[in-house]
Design an enzyme around this catalytic site. Sequence first.
Site, PDB file in Angstrom:
ATOM      1  N   TYR A 147      -9.976 -12.160   8.489  1.00  0.00           N
ATOM      2  CA  TYR A 147      -8.566 -12.023   7.580  1.00  0.00           C
ATOM      3  C   TYR A 147      -8.390 -13.322   6.692  1.00  0.00           C
ATOM      4  O   TYR A 147      -7.896 -14.357   7.467  1.00  0.00           O
ATOM      5  CB  TYR A 147      -7.571 -11.746   8.391  1.00  0.00           C
ATOM      6  CG  TYR A 147      -6.091 -11.560   7.906  1.00  0.00           C
ATOM      7  CD1 TYR A 147      -5.925 -11.554   6.405  1.00  0.00           C
ATOM      8  CD2 TYR A 147      -5.081 -11.438   8.737  1.00  0.00           C
ATOM      9  CE1 TYR A 147      -4.597 -11.282   5.935  1.00  0.00           C
ATOM     10  CE2 TYR A 147      -3.729 -11.382   8.099  1.00  0.00           C
ATOM     11  CZ  TYR A 147      -3.739 -11.239   6.698  1.00  0.00           C
ATOM     12  OH  TYR A 147      -2.328 -11.376   6.166  1.00  0.00           O
ATOM     13  N   LYS A 177     -10.666  -8.967   4.865  1.00  0.00           N
ATOM     14  CA  LYS A 177      -9.548  -8.617   4.295  1.00  0.00           C
ATOM     15  C   LYS A 177      -9.365 -10.023   3.483  1.00  0.00           C
ATOM     16  O   LYS A 177      -8.818 -10.915   4.129  1.00  0.00           O
ATOM     17  CB  LYS A 177      -8.440  -8.494   5.356  1.00  0.00           C
ATOM     18  CG  LYS A 177      -7.083  -8.308   4.716  1.00  0.00           C
ATOM     19  CD  LYS A 177      -5.828  -8.108   5.905  1.00  0.00           C
ATOM     20  CE  LYS A 177      -4.481  -7.789   5.161  1.00  0.00           C
ATOM     21  NZ  LYS A 177      -3.874  -8.841   4.380  1.00  0.00           N
ATOM     22  N   GLU A 205      -0.454  -7.058  -6.241  1.00  0.00           N
ATOM     23  CA  GLU A 205      -0.351  -7.164  -7.710  1.00  0.00           C
ATOM     24  C   GLU A 205      -1.662  -7.572  -8.503  1.00  0.00           C
ATOM     25  O   GLU A 205      -1.719  -7.516  -9.613  1.00  0.00           O
ATOM     26  CB  GLU A 205       0.797  -8.296  -7.915  1.00  0.00           C
ATOM     27  CG  GLU A 205       0.163  -9.741  -7.658  1.00  0.00           C
ATOM     28  CD  GLU A 205       0.840  -9.968  -6.293  1.00  0.00           C
ATOM     29  OE1 GLU A 205       1.044 -11.331  -5.834  1.00  0.00           O
ATOM     30  OE2 GLU A 205       0.828  -9.094  -5.358  1.00  0.00           O
TER      31      GLU A 205
END
Length: 310
Positions: A147, A177, A205
């Site tokens: 991550y 991730k 986004e």
Amino acid sequence: MSVMAPVAAKKLTGLVAATFTPFTAEGELNLSEIGPYIDFLTEKQGVNCIFVNGTTGEGMSLSVAERKVLAQVWCEKAQGKMDQVIVHVGCTSLKDSQELARHAAEIRADAIAVIAPSYFKPKNADALKMFLQEVASVAPTLPFYYYHIPAITGVNVLVRDMLEGIETLIPSFRGVKFSGTDLMDLGQCVSYSPPHWSLLYGVDEQLLAALAMGCQGAVGSTYNYIGCHANKLISAFENGDLVQARKIQFKLQELLRYAMKLGFDLGVNKQLMSEVSGLSLGPPRLPVIQCPLAHARSIAEKCHSIFPEC
């Protein structure tokens, strides 16, 4: 959710909701909301994979005991409803991370993920790989994900450097991730990755850019309440309809731009999820401050105006 399937049997793709942790008004775990939460994701958002006890879930603000209870209940309630439950087990303490990784294997989680330790930081890719290897080694049957979220951890080791030879050290390694904005590093990771790895983007986004770079899916907090629209974005991209994909991406950016003007953070995001979903998720845990209700409702109204129900 499967029961201790072999590491090689799974390929994680599509949307993964980074779940919020439900608390009572007094700040204790509110486990009774987890079942309805899962139903909301599957029935209303079309999201069938979850990432629990991560940043959105305030994992680093929870005790090891709380994280174990949460992981177990998420896995139990997801049985037969979710495709995969990924449990984040990263901690600043190696021993705590190992304890959580062992527990994740015991409760038959589908995979584990580990964030870089952020107090004493790994100074290079080799140090980071050593830490990850030590955690993965105690749960060798579980797919393992790194991550990467440098804006939070302050660990700016290039992921591509960390990936060099990683599967030799961690045979269960299955992907990243990637919650960073360095698209060159992301692209090099995609280019290097074998087909059985999953590169999942974590900056909601910029999802479309990540798909164009070759990511197979995404993990994010907004997929809790606009997951159905993000699924449409992915479908549009896969069908070659970039005009529609951009339209949806720009709508999400418009929502977040509006939210940022009101001080968008985890506290705001959690209250927004409560407003949109009707779930009782409670306040965040200090030092995160509870969001003014008026702000969350204003953002929820904006969300409903931009994204009608699927």
